[in-house]
Design a protein around this motif. Structure first.
Motif, PDB file in Angstrom:
ATOM      1  N   LEU A  73       0.802  -1.218   0.000  1.00  0.00           N
ATOM      2  CA  LEU A  73       0.000   0.000   0.000  1.00  0.00           C
ATOM      3  C   LEU A  73       0.840   1.276   0.000  1.00  0.00           C
ATOM      4  O   LEU A  73       0.284   2.361  -0.177  1.00  0.00           O
ATOM      5  CB  LEU A  73      -0.926   0.014   1.228  1.00  0.00           C
ATOM      6  CG  LEU A  73      -2.063  -1.012   1.229  1.00  0.00           C
ATOM      7  CD1 LEU A  73      -2.954  -0.799   2.449  1.00  0.00           C
ATOM      8  CD2 LEU A  73      -2.882  -0.927  -0.049  1.00  0.00           C
ATOM      9  N   THR A  74       2.146   1.154   0.159  1.00  0.00           N
ATOM     10  CA  THR A  74       2.981   2.369   0.236  1.00  0.00           C
ATOM     11  C   THR A  74       2.904   3.193  -1.053  1.00  0.00           C
ATOM     12  O   THR A  74       2.596   4.395  -1.003  1.00  0.00           O
ATOM     13  CB  THR A  74       4.434   2.004   0.552  1.00  0.00           C
ATOM     14  OG1 THR A  74       4.477   1.327   1.809  1.00  0.00           O
ATOM     15  CG2 THR A  74       5.294   3.265   0.643  1.00  0.00           C
ATOM     16  N   PRO A  75       3.150   2.624  -2.236  1.00  0.00           N
ATOM     17  CA  PRO A  75       3.039   3.443  -3.453  1.00  0.00           C
ATOM     18  C   PRO A  75       1.598   3.861  -3.742  1.00  0.00           C
ATOM     19  O   PRO A  75       1.358   4.927  -4.314  1.00  0.00           O
ATOM     20  CB  PRO A  75       3.577   2.531  -4.555  1.00  0.00           C
ATOM     21  CG  PRO A  75       3.416   1.147  -4.030  1.00  0.00           C
ATOM     22  CD  PRO A  75       3.605   1.256  -2.553  1.00  0.00           C
ATOM     23  N   VAL A  76       0.641   3.034  -3.343  1.00  0.00           N
ATOM     24  CA  VAL A  76      -0.765   3.379  -3.535  1.00  0.00           C
ATOM     25  C   VAL A  76      -1.111   4.620  -2.723  1.00  0.00           C
ATOM     26  O   VAL A  76      -1.781   5.537  -3.201  1.00  0.00           O
ATOM     27  CB  VAL A  76      -1.673   2.202  -3.124  1.00  0.00           C
ATOM     28  CG1 VAL A  76      -3.132   2.570  -3.337  1.00  0.00           C
ATOM     29  CG2 VAL A  76      -1.318   0.950  -3.912  1.00  0.00           C
ATOM     30  N   ARG A  77      -0.636   4.643  -1.479  1.00  0.00           N
ATOM     31  CA  ARG A  77      -0.901   5.787  -0.593  1.00  0.00           C
ATOM     32  C   ARG A  77      -0.339   7.074  -1.189  1.00  0.00           C
ATOM     33  O   ARG A  77      -1.004   8.122  -1.185  1.00  0.00           O
ATOM     34  CB  ARG A  77      -0.301   5.540   0.785  1.00  0.00           C
ATOM     35  CG  ARG A  77      -0.588   6.663   1.796  1.00  0.00           C
ATOM     36  CD  ARG A  77       0.046   6.375   3.136  1.00  0.00           C
ATOM     37  NE  ARG A  77      -0.542   5.219   3.778  1.00  0.00           N
ATOM     38  CZ  ARG A  77       0.037   4.029   3.895  1.00  0.00           C
ATOM     39  NH1 ARG A  77       1.262   3.841   3.370  1.00  0.00           N
ATOM     40  NH2 ARG A  77      -0.553   3.026   4.505  1.00  0.00           N
ATOM     41  N   GLU A  78       0.864   7.008  -1.718  1.00  0.00           N
ATOM     42  CA  GLU A  78       1.483   8.207  -2.282  1.00  0.00           C
ATOM     43  C   GLU A  78       0.713   8.700  -3.505  1.00  0.00           C
ATOM     44  O   GLU A  78       0.523   9.909  -3.686  1.00  0.00           O
ATOM     45  CB  GLU A  78       2.943   7.916  -2.648  1.00  0.00           C
ATOM     46  CG  GLU A  78       3.847   7.687  -1.459  1.00  0.00           C
ATOM     47  CD  GLU A  78       3.762   8.823  -0.450  1.00  0.00           C
ATOM     48  OE1 GLU A  78       3.957   9.991  -0.853  1.00  0.00           O
ATOM     49  OE2 GLU A  78       3.484   8.559   0.737  1.00  0.00           O
ATOM     50  N   PHE A  79       0.269   7.769  -4.339  1.00  0.00           N
ATOM     51  CA  PHE A  79      -0.522   8.145  -5.508  1.00  0.00           C
ATOM     52  C   PHE A  79      -1.835   8.801  -5.091  1.00  0.00           C
ATOM     53  O   PHE A  79      -2.224   9.844  -5.628  1.00  0.00           O
ATOM     54  CB  PHE A  79      -0.800   6.917  -6.373  1.00  0.00           C
ATOM     55  CG  PHE A  79      -1.813   7.148  -7.459  1.00  0.00           C
ATOM     56  CD1 PHE A  79      -1.483   7.850  -8.614  1.00  0.00           C
ATOM     57  CD2 PHE A  79      -3.118   6.682  -7.327  1.00  0.00           C
ATOM     58  CE1 PHE A  79      -2.427   8.078  -9.616  1.00  0.00           C
ATOM     59  CE2 PHE A  79      -4.058   6.899  -8.321  1.00  0.00           C
ATOM     60  CZ  PHE A  79      -3.722   7.600  -9.468  1.00  0.00           C
ATOM     61  N   LEU A  80      -2.519   8.197  -4.125  1.00  0.00           N
ATOM     62  CA  LEU A  80      -3.834   8.697  -3.734  1.00  0.00           C
ATOM     63  C   LEU A  80      -3.754  10.023  -2.978  1.00  0.00           C
ATOM     64  O   LEU A  80      -4.684  10.836  -3.054  1.00  0.00           O
ATOM     65  CB  LEU A  80      -4.562   7.650  -2.891  1.00  0.00           C
ATOM     66  CG  LEU A  80      -5.043   6.401  -3.637  1.00  0.00           C
ATOM     67  CD1 LEU A  80      -5.771   5.464  -2.684  1.00  0.00           C
ATOM     68  CD2 LEU A  80      -5.947   6.761  -4.815  1.00  0.00           C
ATOM     69  N   LYS A  81      -2.690  10.246  -2.246  1.00  0.00           N
ATOM     70  CA  LYS A  81      -2.537  11.527  -1.541  1.00  0.00           C
ATOM     71  C   LYS A  81      -2.585  12.678  -2.536  1.00  0.00           C
ATOM     72  O   LYS A  81      -3.315  13.662  -2.341  1.00  0.00           O
ATOM     73  CB  LYS A  81      -1.220  11.552  -0.749  1.00  0.00           C
ATOM     74  CG  LYS A  81      -1.263  10.812   0.566  1.00  0.00           C
ATOM     75  CD  LYS A  81       0.105  10.706   1.196  1.00  0.00           C
ATOM     76  CE  LYS A  81       0.690  12.074   1.523  1.00  0.00           C
ATOM     77  NZ  LYS A  81       2.007  11.950   2.203  1.00  0.00           N
ATOM     78  N   GLU A  82      -1.835  12.576  -3.606  1.00  0.00           N
ATOM     79  CA  GLU A  82      -1.825  13.625  -4.625  1.00  0.00           C
ATOM     80  C   GLU A  82      -3.130  13.621  -5.411  1.00  0.00           C
ATOM     81  O   GLU A  82      -3.680  14.680  -5.732  1.00  0.00           O
ATOM     82  CB  GLU A  82      -0.646  13.416  -5.575  1.00  0.00           C
ATOM     83  CG  GLU A  82      -0.609  14.363  -6.772  1.00  0.00           C
ATOM     84  CD  GLU A  82      -0.471  15.828  -6.386  1.00  0.00           C
ATOM     85  OE1 GLU A  82      -0.864  16.696  -7.202  1.00  0.00           O
ATOM     86  OE2 GLU A  82       0.025  16.111  -5.269  1.00  0.00           O
ATOM     87  N   ALA A  83      -3.643  12.419  -5.707  1.00  0.00           N
ATOM     88  CA  ALA A  83      -4.867  12.319  -6.508  1.00  0.00           C
ATOM     89  C   ALA A  83      -6.047  12.958  -5.799  1.00  0.00           C
ATOM     90  O   ALA A  83      -6.830  13.702  -6.414  1.00  0.00           O
ATOM     91  CB  ALA A  83      -5.165  10.856  -6.819  1.00  0.00           C
TER      92      ALA A  83
END
Length: 263
Positions: A73-83
């Motif tokens: 979930l680490t890269p997913v979290r980073e993507f969704l924070k900006e999204a």
């Protein structure tokens, strides 16, 4: 009254409006991954359109892994924070969590699942809670989309999506009913009624024969689907998600079919 929309890019917003539709539904992962300058240009173009992008599908790229031993979930979290920061800029009401490639449980060449279902469901629930928290500041609702067995091996029915939404129990995580997938899974409209007003936040439809736009000469009866929605007091959005041969011609014909049913 239920709002009608089409899953199309911004370039088709004007035609959608002229055909009678209330909004368009774009692709979340594609739009939110644009370089900043291109996103700003997209946002400006949308603001100049007569209708807005009120929902987005394609929540995650297929490169992310939500289930199985390689879930991260680490890269997913980073993507969704900006999204979701960008979602706040455009006041995006709905993002659809289909994303079969990201959520599919690992399976062998014959399609047999090679990872425990209960653990995969735990992983999806963990993802949805995290995503719900990230979506909370923007006010965007994540709508879980059940997908037919030919496309996905986890959460395939509206009843299963409702169960997951109740399990996650987050105010920004709710449910979608896609008429095409329901037909493919032999699921009746009763699942919509059972889910109820509290969970149902978005819907998709298409001609189930060819997965194309509804047509006045088509044989499918969309009335039971809309009647089930109206019976629970649903006044959200129903987007056409399917193919078409000529959007300029097919869009107004599809609107002609669905418009009387939503009132």
């Amino acid at each position: 009254m239920i709002k009608l929309g089409v899953c199309r890019g911004i370039e088709d917003a004007q035609i959608a409006y002229e055909s009678g539709f209330d909004y368009i539904e774009c692709n979340f992962s594609q739009v939110m991954a644009l370089p900043r300058a291109e996103f700003d240009e997209w946002k400006k173009r949308m603001q100049d359109m007569p209708i807005r992008c009120e929902a987005m599908n394609g929540m995650l790229p297929g490169t992310f892994r939500l289930t199985g031993p390689d879930a991260d979930l680490t890269p997913v979290r980073e993507f969704l924070k900006e999204a979701f920061a960008r979602a706040a800029e455009i006041a995006l009401p709905i993002v659809v969590f289909g994303s079969s490639a990201a959520r599919n449980i690992p399976a062998d060449a014959d399609g047999n699942i090679t990872f425990p279902m209960d653990k995969a469901l735990d992983q999806v629930a963990e993802y949805l809670w995290m995503a719900g928290e990230l979506a909370r500041p923007s006010g965007t609702i994540i709508a879980i989309e059940p997908l037919r067995v030919k496309e996905c091996n986890i959460i395939q029915r509206v009843s299963e999506g409702a169960e997951m939404a109740r399990r996650v129990n987050h105010p920004n995580v709710r449910l979608l009913a896609d008429e095409y997938h329901m037909i493919e899974m032999n699921e009746s409209e009763q699942s919509i009624i059972d889910a109820g007003f509290d969970l149902m936040r978005h819907c998709h439809t298409a001609d189930p024969v060819a997965r194309k736009y509804p047509h006045p000469d088509g044989t499918w009866d969309y009335k039971p689907f809309f009647d089930a929605l109206k019976s629970i007091g649903y006044e959200g959005r129903v987007s056409i998600e399917g193919g078409c041969d000529d959007f300029v011609k097919d869009a107004p014909r599809a609107f002609e079919v669905l418009d009387p049913l939503r009132k």
